[in-house]
Design an enzyme around this catalytic site. Structure first.
Site, PDB file in Angstrom:
ATOM      1  N   CYS A  76       0.873  -1.173   0.000  1.00  0.00           N
ATOM      2  CA  CYS A  76       0.000   0.000   0.000  1.00  0.00           C
ATOM      3  C   CYS A  76       0.913   1.226   0.000  1.00  0.00           C
ATOM      4  O   CYS A  76       2.035   1.155  -0.474  1.00  0.00           O
ATOM      5  CB  CYS A  76      -0.936  -0.024   1.210  1.00  0.00           C
ATOM      6  SG  CYS A  76      -0.061   0.032   2.791  1.00  0.00           S
ATOM      7  N   ARG A  81      -2.154  -0.854   5.237  1.00  0.00           N
ATOM      8  CA  ARG A  81      -3.149  -1.620   4.481  1.00  0.00           C
ATOM      9  C   ARG A  81      -2.525  -2.896   3.924  1.00  0.00           C
ATOM     10  O   ARG A  81      -3.182  -3.935   3.841  1.00  0.00           O
ATOM     11  CB  ARG A  81      -3.721  -0.778   3.328  1.00  0.00           C
ATOM     12  CG  ARG A  81      -4.708   0.275   3.792  1.00  0.00           C
ATOM     13  CD  ARG A  81      -5.142   1.156   2.647  1.00  0.00           C
ATOM     14  NE  ARG A  81      -4.085   2.123   2.352  1.00  0.00           N
ATOM     15  CZ  ARG A  81      -4.088   2.964   1.319  1.00  0.00           C
ATOM     16  NH1 ARG A  81      -5.080   2.947   0.447  1.00  0.00           N
ATOM     17  NH2 ARG A  81      -3.098   3.809   1.145  1.00  0.00           N
TER      18      ARG A  81
END
Length: 116
Positions: A76, A81
């Site tokens: 990410c 993430r």
């Protein structure tokens, strides 16, 4: 060239440099997943990366379309993430998943190649 520690068969966090080595060593057998938004992806991404947004549920919805027995590198923007995506894939039974530590920003900071 850095050696990849093969002791962690289920993957884990790897530096951008180690992920690049892994991608080069695994070649076409390795799938790279960018879990950022489409706008973030369009601003630049790793060569060969497919975009499956974690936040809008695209990765969760598409998990059943992915092969479980090949290596995956996820990333990410900064790594948070990517870590969630790695955990999601591992809990779904994927055998080898790696997250780029520090995400796309760290990859770029290391001077590694990207695509615009």
């Amino acid at each position: 060239m850095e050696e990849i520690d093969q002791s962690g068969e289920t993957g884990g966090e790897l530096s951008p440099e180690k992920c690049r080595t892994l991608i080069q060593n695994k070649g076409d057998r390795c799938t790279i997943i960018d879990v950022r938004t489409r706008d973030e992806y369009d601003e630049g991404h790793l060569q060969g990366a497919i975009n499956m947004d974690l936040l809008n549920g695209e990765l969760s919805a598409g998990v059943n379309t992915l092969k479980k027995n090949i290596p995956y590198v996820v990333y990410c923007r900064r790594g948070n993430r990517g870590k969630k995506a790695m955990d999601l894939l591992q809990s779904a039974g994927f055998s080898e998943v790696y997250n780029i530590s520090g995400g796309y920003e760290q990859w770029k900071a290391a001077g590694l190649p990207t695509i615009l």
